[in-house]
Write a protein that holds these residues in place. Structure first.
Motif, PDB file in Angstrom:
ATOM      1  N   PHE A  48      21.203   4.324  51.292  1.00  0.00           N
ATOM      2  CA  PHE A  48      21.175   4.448  52.746  1.00  0.00           C
ATOM      3  C   PHE A  48      21.773   5.802  53.106  1.00  0.00           C
ATOM      4  CE2 PHE A  48      22.308   3.349  57.126  1.00  0.00           C
ATOM      5  CZ  PHE A  48      21.163   2.663  57.511  1.00  0.00           C
ATOM      6  N   PRO A  49      21.174   6.506  54.091  1.00  0.00           N
ATOM      7  CA  PRO A  49      21.721   7.820  54.458  1.00  0.00           C
ATOM      8  C   PRO A  49      23.124   7.687  55.041  1.00  0.00           C
ATOM      9  CG  PRO A  49      20.024   7.156  56.011  1.00  0.00           C
ATOM     10  CD  PRO A  49      20.031   6.134  54.917  1.00  0.00           C
ATOM     11  N   GLU A  50      23.939   8.720  54.796  1.00  0.00           N
ATOM     12  CA  GLU A  50      25.323   8.689  55.278  1.00  0.00           C
ATOM     13  C   GLU A  50      25.412   8.719  56.799  1.00  0.00           C
ATOM     14  OE1 GLU A  50      27.304  12.068  53.629  1.00  0.00           O
ATOM     15  OE2 GLU A  50      25.939  13.478  54.553  1.00  0.00           O
ATOM     16  N   ASN A  51      24.373   9.221  57.452  1.00  0.00           N
ATOM     17  CA  ASN A  51      24.317   9.168  58.914  1.00  0.00           C
ATOM     18  C   ASN A  51      22.856   9.188  59.359  1.00  0.00           C
ATOM     19  OD1 ASN A  51      23.417  11.996  59.587  1.00  0.00           O
ATOM     20  ND2 ASN A  51      25.327  12.494  58.549  1.00  0.00           N
ATOM     21  N   ILE A  52      22.629   8.774  60.589  1.00  0.00           N
ATOM     22  CA  ILE A  52      21.286   8.760  61.160  1.00  0.00           C
ATOM     23  C   ILE A  52      21.266   9.817  62.271  1.00  0.00           C
ATOM     24  CG2 ILE A  52      19.523   7.382  62.339  1.00  0.00           C
ATOM     25  CD1 ILE A  52      20.179   6.266  59.587  1.00  0.00           C
ATOM     26  N   PRO A  53      20.619  10.948  61.996  1.00  0.00           N
ATOM     27  CA  PRO A  53      20.590  12.010  63.002  1.00  0.00           C
ATOM     28  C   PRO A  53      19.784  11.603  64.242  1.00  0.00           C
ATOM     29  CG  PRO A  53      19.859  12.818  60.853  1.00  0.00           C
ATOM     30  CD  PRO A  53      19.949  11.336  60.764  1.00  0.00           C
ATOM     31  N   GLN A  54      20.238  12.069  65.375  1.00  0.00           N
ATOM     32  CA  GLN A  54      19.526  11.816  66.623  1.00  0.00           C
ATOM     33  C   GLN A  54      18.510  12.932  66.849  1.00  0.00           C
ATOM     34  OE1 GLN A  54      22.068  11.468  70.034  1.00  0.00           O
ATOM     35  NE2 GLN A  54      20.497  10.426  71.213  1.00  0.00           N
ATOM     36  N   LEU A  55      17.289  12.537  67.198  1.00  0.00           N
ATOM     37  CA  LEU A  55      16.252  13.526  67.486  1.00  0.00           C
ATOM     38  C   LEU A  55      16.505  14.146  68.856  1.00  0.00           C
ATOM     39  CD1 LEU A  55      13.210  11.449  66.231  1.00  0.00           C
ATOM     40  CD2 LEU A  55      14.233  13.437  65.115  1.00  0.00           C
ATOM     41  N   PRO A  56      16.296  15.448  68.985  1.00  0.00           N
ATOM     42  CA  PRO A  56      16.529  16.103  70.275  1.00  0.00           C
ATOM     43  C   PRO A  56      15.576  15.581  71.357  1.00  0.00           C
ATOM     44  CG  PRO A  56      16.148  17.733  68.532  1.00  0.00           C
ATOM     45  CD  PRO A  56      15.873  16.397  67.952  1.00  0.00           C
ATOM     46  N   LYS A  57      16.062  15.555  72.566  1.00  0.00           N
ATOM     47  CA  LYS A  57      15.265  15.106  73.708  1.00  0.00           C
ATOM     48  C   LYS A  57      13.979  15.932  73.828  1.00  0.00           C
ATOM     49  CE  LYS A  57      15.740  14.270  78.661  1.00  0.00           C
ATOM     50  NZ  LYS A  57      16.628  14.355  79.817  1.00  0.00           N
ATOM     51  N   GLU A  58      14.075  17.223  73.557  1.00  0.00           N
ATOM     52  CA  GLU A  58      12.912  18.112  73.656  1.00  0.00           C
ATOM     53  C   GLU A  58      11.815  17.703  72.671  1.00  0.00           C
ATOM     54  OE1 GLU A  58      16.107  19.330  72.992  1.00  0.00           O
ATOM     55  OE2 GLU A  58      16.496  19.669  75.121  1.00  0.00           O
ATOM     56  N   PHE A  59      12.227  17.255  71.496  1.00  0.00           N
ATOM     57  CA  PHE A  59      11.258  16.796  70.502  1.00  0.00           C
ATOM     58  C   PHE A  59      10.516  15.570  71.022  1.00  0.00           C
ATOM     59  CE2 PHE A  59      10.398  13.786  67.023  1.00  0.00           C
ATOM     60  CZ  PHE A  59       9.408  14.486  66.364  1.00  0.00           C
ATOM     61  N   ILE A  60      11.231  14.622  71.544  1.00  0.00           N
ATOM     62  CA  ILE A  60      10.616  13.395  72.075  1.00  0.00           C
ATOM     63  C   ILE A  60       9.635  13.754  73.193  1.00  0.00           C
ATOM     64  CG2 ILE A  60      11.047  11.170  73.199  1.00  0.00           C
ATOM     65  CD1 ILE A  60      12.107  11.347  70.286  1.00  0.00           C
ATOM     66  N   GLN A  61      10.029  14.669  74.054  1.00  0.00           N
ATOM     67  CA  GLN A  61       9.167  15.063  75.177  1.00  0.00           C
ATOM     68  C   GLN A  61       7.924  15.822  74.720  1.00  0.00           C
ATOM     69  OE1 GLN A  61      12.087  17.194  77.487  1.00  0.00           O
ATOM     70  NE2 GLN A  61      12.676  15.352  78.631  1.00  0.00           N
ATOM     71  N   SER A  62       7.960  16.437  73.552  1.00  0.00           N
ATOM     72  CA  SER A  62       6.819  17.231  73.085  1.00  0.00           C
ATOM     73  C   SER A  62       5.920  16.484  72.102  1.00  0.00           C
ATOM     74  CB  SER A  62       7.320  18.528  72.439  1.00  0.00           C
ATOM     75  OG  SER A  62       8.017  18.247  71.241  1.00  0.00           O
ATOM     76  N   LEU A  63       6.149  15.206  71.880  1.00  0.00           N
ATOM     77  CA  LEU A  63       5.373  14.449  70.896  1.00  0.00           C
ATOM     78  C   LEU A  63       3.868  14.546  71.112  1.00  0.00           C
ATOM     79  CD1 LEU A  63       7.494  11.210  70.379  1.00  0.00           C
ATOM     80  CD2 LEU A  63       7.104  13.061  68.754  1.00  0.00           C
ATOM     81  N   SER A  64       3.423  14.503  72.345  1.00  0.00           N
ATOM     82  CA  SER A  64       1.978  14.512  72.602  1.00  0.00           C
ATOM     83  C   SER A  64       1.327  15.850  72.230  1.00  0.00           C
ATOM     84  CB  SER A  64       1.682  14.167  74.063  1.00  0.00           C
ATOM     85  OG  SER A  64       2.254  15.138  74.921  1.00  0.00           O
ATOM     86  N   GLN A  65       2.104  16.911  72.109  1.00  0.00           N
ATOM     87  CA  GLN A  65       1.551  18.223  71.741  1.00  0.00           C
ATOM     88  C   GLN A  65       1.634  18.506  70.240  1.00  0.00           C
ATOM     89  OE1 GLN A  65       4.121  18.551  74.451  1.00  0.00           O
ATOM     90  NE2 GLN A  65       2.476  18.017  75.864  1.00  0.00           N
ATOM     91  N   LEU A  66       2.269  17.642  69.488  1.00  0.00           N
ATOM     92  CA  LEU A  66       2.480  17.883  68.059  1.00  0.00           C
ATOM     93  C   LEU A  66       1.499  17.084  67.209  1.00  0.00           C
ATOM     94  CD1 LEU A  66       6.378  17.650  68.005  1.00  0.00           C
ATOM     95  CD2 LEU A  66       4.994  19.729  67.989  1.00  0.00           C
ATOM     96  N   SER A  67       1.136  17.645  66.052  1.00  0.00           N
ATOM     97  CA  SER A  67       0.287  16.920  65.103  1.00  0.00           C
ATOM     98  C   SER A  67       1.125  15.838  64.418  1.00  0.00           C
ATOM     99  CB  SER A  67      -0.281  17.873  64.059  1.00  0.00           C
ATOM    100  OG  SER A  67       0.748  18.327  63.193  1.00  0.00           O
ATOM    101  N   LYS A  68       0.451  14.882  63.832  1.00  0.00           N
ATOM    102  CA  LYS A  68       1.153  13.825  63.091  1.00  0.00           C
ATOM    103  C   LYS A  68       1.961  14.424  61.948  1.00  0.00           C
ATOM    104  CE  LYS A  68      -2.250  10.350  64.212  1.00  0.00           C
ATOM    105  NZ  LYS A  68      -3.408   9.600  63.739  1.00  0.00           N
ATOM    106  N   GLU A  69       1.417  15.443  61.311  1.00  0.00           N
ATOM    107  CA  GLU A  69       2.112  16.089  60.202  1.00  0.00           C
ATOM    108  C   GLU A  69       3.397  16.768  60.679  1.00  0.00           C
ATOM    109  OE1 GLU A  69      -2.133  15.585  59.216  1.00  0.00           O
ATOM    110  OE2 GLU A  69      -1.155  16.541  60.917  1.00  0.00           O
ATOM    111  N   GLU A  70       3.324  17.446  61.827  1.00  0.00           N
ATOM    112  CA  GLU A  70       4.498  18.129  62.369  1.00  0.00           C
ATOM    113  C   GLU A  70       5.559  17.116  62.795  1.00  0.00           C
ATOM    114  OE1 GLU A  70       7.002  21.217  63.325  1.00  0.00           O
ATOM    115  OE2 GLU A  70       5.116  21.321  62.244  1.00  0.00           O
ATOM    116  N   ILE A  71       5.130  16.020  63.391  1.00  0.00           N
ATOM    117  CA  ILE A  71       6.083  14.972  63.779  1.00  0.00           C
ATOM    118  C   ILE A  71       6.777  14.434  62.534  1.00  0.00           C
ATOM    119  CG2 ILE A  71       6.304  12.635  64.722  1.00  0.00           C
ATOM    120  CD1 ILE A  71       3.929  13.408  66.613  1.00  0.00           C
ATOM    121  N   GLY A  72       5.993  14.105  61.511  1.00  0.00           N
ATOM    122  CA  GLY A  72       6.563  13.583  60.270  1.00  0.00           C
ATOM    123  C   GLY A  72       7.545  14.547  59.631  1.00  0.00           C
ATOM    124  N   LEU A  73       7.180  15.825  59.602  1.00  0.00           N
ATOM    125  CA  LEU A  73       8.042  16.840  59.012  1.00  0.00           C
ATOM    126  C   LEU A  73       9.362  16.948  59.770  1.00  0.00           C
ATOM    127  CD1 LEU A  73       8.349  19.092  56.905  1.00  0.00           C
ATOM    128  CD2 LEU A  73       7.337  20.639  58.570  1.00  0.00           C
TER     129      LEU A  73
END
Length: 80
Positions: A48-73
């Protein structure tokens, strides 16, 4: 090697911060590479990872503009 594979390799080489511990807490901590190779900790616990990083708000807001590969990366990057 694909662009995604190369990117993940590059991330692994530059970012060795995330450690993984056994949920049974009776095995040494390991990095991502060793956790994947081992599959399971020597004490039969799951890694199990030592911590669970929080995704930036900007990333969540830009999901519709990103490819599935970029989101996964971007989601995987802190763990590798």
């Amino acid at each position: 090697m694909s662009d995604i594979q190369y990117s993940l390799f590059t991330i692994h080489e530059k970012n060795k911060r995330m450690k993984y511990y056994s949920l049974n807490k009776n095995a040494p901590d390991v990095d991502f590479r060793q956790a994947v190779i081992n599959g399971q900790a020597p004490d039969k616990g799951l890694y199990f990872p030592e911590n669970i990083p929080q995704l930036p708000k900007e990333f969540i807001q830009s999901l519709s503009q990103l490819s599935k590969e970029e989101i996964g990366l971007r989601v995987m990057k802190p763990y590798v």
